[in-house]
Design a protein around this motif. Structure first.
Motif, PDB file in Angstrom:
ATOM      1  N   GLY A  48      55.672  40.509  40.746  1.00 51.09           N
ATOM      2  CA  GLY A  48      55.914  40.604  39.684  1.00 51.09           C
ATOM      3  C   GLY A  48      54.985  41.572  38.838  1.00 51.09           C
ATOM      4  N   LEU A  49      55.125  41.421  37.458  1.00 47.47           N
ATOM      5  CA  LEU A  49      54.294  42.301  36.475  1.00 47.47           C
ATOM      6  C   LEU A  49      53.494  41.447  35.692  1.00 47.47           C
ATOM      7  N   VAL A  50      52.300  41.492  35.334  1.00 54.24           N
ATOM      8  CA  VAL A  50      51.878  40.958  34.298  1.00 54.24           C
ATOM      9  C   VAL A  50      52.369  41.184  33.161  1.00 54.24           C
ATOM     10  N   SER A  51      52.623  40.002  32.377  1.00 56.27           N
ATOM     11  CA  SER A  51      53.258  40.213  31.001  1.00 56.27           C
ATOM     12  C   SER A  51      52.592  40.996  30.115  1.00 56.27           C
ATOM     13  N   LYS A  52      53.304  41.681  29.092  1.00 57.75           N
ATOM     14  CA  LYS A  52      52.553  42.444  28.011  1.00 57.75           C
ATOM     15  C   LYS A  52      51.595  41.830  27.348  1.00 57.75           C
ATOM     16  N   SER A  53      51.762  40.544  26.839  1.00 63.79           N
ATOM     17  CA  SER A  53      50.523  39.946  26.246  1.00 63.79           C
ATOM     18  C   SER A  53      49.297  39.447  27.035  1.00 63.79           C
ATOM     19  N   ASP A  54      49.221  39.527  28.478  1.00 63.88           N
ATOM     20  CA  ASP A  54      48.316  39.292  29.229  1.00 63.88           C
ATOM     21  C   ASP A  54      47.664  40.317  29.789  1.00 63.88           C
ATOM     22  N   THR A  55      48.414  41.751  29.514  1.00 61.23           N
ATOM     23  CA  THR A  55      47.960  43.071  30.170  1.00 61.23           C
ATOM     24  C   THR A  55      46.509  43.362  29.514  1.00 61.23           C
ATOM     25  N   LYS A  56      46.255  43.347  28.214  1.00 66.63           N
ATOM     26  CA  LYS A  56      44.850  43.665  27.891  1.00 66.63           C
ATOM     27  C   LYS A  56      43.702  42.757  28.477  1.00 66.63           C
ATOM     28  N   ASN A  57      43.897  41.462  28.674  1.00 67.29           N
ATOM     29  CA  ASN A  57      42.725  40.411  29.455  1.00 67.29           C
ATOM     30  C   ASN A  57      42.731  40.869  30.718  1.00 67.29           C
ATOM     31  N   ALA A  58      43.668  41.246  31.575  1.00 72.29           N
ATOM     32  CA  ALA A  58      43.737  41.826  32.920  1.00 72.29           C
ATOM     33  C   ALA A  58      42.963  42.974  33.087  1.00 72.29           C
ATOM     34  N   LYS A  59      43.404  44.071  32.167  1.00 76.57           N
ATOM     35  CA  LYS A  59      42.518  45.115  32.300  1.00 76.57           C
ATOM     36  C   LYS A  59      41.118  44.806  31.954  1.00 76.57           C
ATOM     37  N   LEU A  60      40.599  43.899  31.118  1.00 75.57           N
ATOM     38  CA  LEU A  60      39.303  43.553  30.888  1.00 75.57           C
ATOM     39  C   LEU A  60      38.505  43.094  32.097  1.00 75.57           C
ATOM     40  N   MET A  61      39.495  42.461  32.870  1.00 75.39           N
ATOM     41  CA  MET A  61      38.851  41.500  33.995  1.00 75.39           C
ATOM     42  C   MET A  61      38.426  42.480  35.035  1.00 75.39           C
ATOM     43  N   LEU A  62      39.526  43.747  35.009  1.00 72.69           N
ATOM     44  CA  LEU A  62      39.201  44.882  36.050  1.00 72.69           C
ATOM     45  C   LEU A  62      38.349  46.006  35.689  1.00 72.69           C
ATOM     46  N   CYS A  63      37.775  45.616  34.397  1.00 69.68           N
ATOM     47  CA  CYS A  63      36.868  46.927  33.890  1.00 69.68           C
ATOM     48  C   CYS A  63      37.511  48.270  33.690  1.00 69.68           C
ATOM     49  N   MET A  64      39.070  48.094  33.115  1.00 71.77           N
ATOM     50  CA  MET A  64      39.627  49.291  32.942  1.00 71.77           C
ATOM     51  C   MET A  64      39.586  49.690  31.402  1.00 71.77           C
ATOM     52  N   LYS A  65      38.949  49.055  30.426  1.00 68.91           N
ATOM     53  CA  LYS A  65      38.760  49.525  28.992  1.00 68.91           C
ATOM     54  C   LYS A  65      37.312  49.367  28.670  1.00 68.91           C
TER      55      LYS A  65
END
Length: 65
Positions: A48-65
């Motif tokens: 599945g896909l990470v929900s829109k509300s959790d995407t920001k936190n997931a990108k921070l964990m992956l150092c994408m921001k």
């Protein structure tokens, strides 16, 4: 300032798609499967896909921001 580190648990569990969305696996498919219906187990198989509300936190964990 120290380097930002990727959270290793996130890099093992999350994957970036070509469009920039974050792909994930479903939970609850590892054990105690006898009481779950066949339809439920089959639907948990697919990713599945990470929900829109959790995407920001997931990108921070992956150092994408």
């Amino acid at each position: 300032m120290p380097k930002m580190k990727t959270i290793s648990g996130a890099k093992k569990r999350l994957q970036i798609t070509g469009s920039g969305k974050i792909k994930r696996k479903h939970a609850f498919k590892s054990h105690i499967l006898t009481k779950k219906s066949t339809k439920r187990k089959r639907n948990l198989t697919y990713s599945g896909l990470v929900s829109k509300s959790d995407t920001k936190n997931a990108k921070l964990m992956l150092c994408m921001k």
